[in-house]
Enzyme design. Structure first.
Site, short mmCIF file in Angstrom:
data_model
loop_
_atom_site.label_atom_id
_atom_site.label_comp_id
_atom_site.label_asym_id
_atom_site.label_seq_id
_atom_site.Cartn_x
_atom_site.Cartn_y
_atom_site.Cartn_z
N HIS A 35 4.63 0.32 9.33
CA HIS A 35 4.51 1.82 9.30
C HIS A 35 5.70 2.94 9.07
CE1 HIS A 35 2.68 5.13 11.49
NE2 HIS A 35 1.91 4.65 12.22
N GLU B 264 -0.34 2.83 5.35
CA GLU B 264 -0.47 1.38 6.10
C GLU B 264 -1.74 0.67 5.55
OE1 GLU B 264 -0.28 2.85 10.36
OE2 GLU B 264 -0.36 4.73 8.94
N HIS C 13 -2.36 0.65 17.88
CA HIS C 13 -1.12 0.03 17.56
C HIS C 13 -0.83 -1.25 18.62
CE1 HIS C 13 -0.82 2.24 14.31
NE2 HIS C 13 0.03 3.29 14.73
#
Length: 386
Positions: A209, A351, A138
């Protein structure tokens, strides 16, 4: 997917507990007190934005990390129901040491994992920070989920968030300007548009998310939710959650959600190595809605349904993949909204994104962005009742 850890900011806000959804004018429909999100982080103002449509749907967003804090939609009885996990104050969101999370975040620069944090851009090898099993997850330990977006509410139903990421941000090249536009539509859709430009070649992979529990009761595991994924194939991972480069068929395995079924029916099948490695689901599916280099965001990519609440959610996207993460690392005892300590597998993340580690897989859809080009990613969550 498992959380990255970043820096911590000290924020003096008192902790209180609220009920699920409230009609008190001080609170949002989902029971949030906007005053508890009003602060300054890294010398930038942070607040809670409230978006609504004409049919009792409400979405609350903080510009800290571009995070969706609540999504309140009517259940089968017409009762407003908050269907995402999160915190009821900015202090917990900003505290990445004691309550680390990616709850509801607009992820960047690169959602999901990059193998050993290594990429090659314009012929130059770059080492990114590693923060998850030796990989870059991320965007690294101070990815955009721990940075402040500039917020501009365009109207009652639309919020535009902008972030300017300098060259070298977590070692990623190029000065990038990215926007996230959230719109709550009258047909029960939360529409999300991710856009970005750069002045030097770089990689971009943005997503939302949010952790969904459509029952409205995240004090219990969400494994009775019924999942459908419009995908004949998935990308297997190794024991460090890294994609191997293979694309395999879902048929005859617990990865097959082409026929919708409750998660509990397959999530505990540890005889299947992929589930054993991930302690559940934390995988990317190769969407059938993406063909010949283009995604069809008019077709359902995935859906989720709660028999208890009757709430049904469909996912649409132009992206080639969808990462499904079943909250396998929840259960730490940290309390979220309404004072609830979320148990393991209390939720499902859906996602929409490029496949994990696409910068190192040349035969997969490219995440590279060059000057003069515009990154565009579209996703939508459509809510109804059944």
């Amino acid at each position: 997917m498992k959380k990255a850890k970043g820096s911590i900011w000290g924020i003096g806000i008192l902790f209180v507990v609220f009920s699920a959804c409230s009609s008190n004018s001080k609170f949002t429909e989902s029971g949030l007190d906007p005053a508890r999100f009003d602060t300054t982080i890294n010398n930038k103002p942070v607040k809670l934005y409230v978006l609504k449509n004409a049919n009792n749907m409400e979405v609350c967003v903080t510009n800290f990390g571009g995070r969706i804090v609540s999504i309140c939609v009517p259940n089968k009885n017409g009762t407003p129901t908050d269907v995402v996990l999160g915190y009821d104050n900015i202090a917990q969101y900003a505290d990445s040491v004691n309550s680390p999370s990616d709850f509801g975040a607009a992820i960047g620069r690169y959602a999901n994992r990059i193998n050993k944090g290594k990429i090659t851009v314009a012929g130059k090898q770059i080492q990114l920070p590693t923060n998850n099993y030796g990989h870059c997850l991320h965007g690294g330990p101070s990815g955009w989920q721990y940075q402040v977006y500039d917020g501009k509410q365009l109207n009652d139903s639309t919020l535009q968030l902008t972030i300017k990421s300098p060259d070298g941000d977590n070692n990623f090249p190029g000065n990038v300007t990215a926007t996230v536009t959230y719109t709550v539509k009258n047909d029960g859709i939360l529409d999300m548009i991710f856009e970005a430009t750069t002045d030097a070649e770089t990689v971009i992979n943005m997503t939302n998310h949010s952790y969904f529990n459509l029952s409205g009761d995240p004090s219990k595991p969400g494994t009775n939710m019924v999942l459908y994924i419009n995908a004949d194939n998935y990308t297997p991972t190794d024991s460090t959650y890294m994609t191997t480069g293979e694309i395999k068929s879902v048929y005859g395995t617990p990865m097959d959600f082409t026929k919708r079924h409750a998660l509990y029916q397959t999530i505990g099948d540890t005889s299947f190595q992929q589930i054993k490695n991930a302690n559940g689901y934390d995988h990317n599916w190769v969407l059938n809605t993406y063909k010949n280099g283009k995604g069809d965001d008019t077709k359902v990519a995935a859906s989720l349904y709660s028999p208890e609440s009757g709430i049904f959610m469909e996912v649409f996207t132009n992206e080639p993949g969808i990462q499904v993460y079943t909250g396998n690392f929840l259960g730490s005892g940290v309390k979220g909204k309404r004072g609830i300590a979320y148990p393991r597998q209390a939720s499902v993340c859906l996602e929409t994104q490029k496949y994990p580690d696409s910068p190192n897989k040349s035969n997969w859809p490219s995440p590279y962005l060059k000057p003069g080009e515009k990154y565009y990613s579209h996703a939508a969550y459509k809510f109804s009742v059944k």
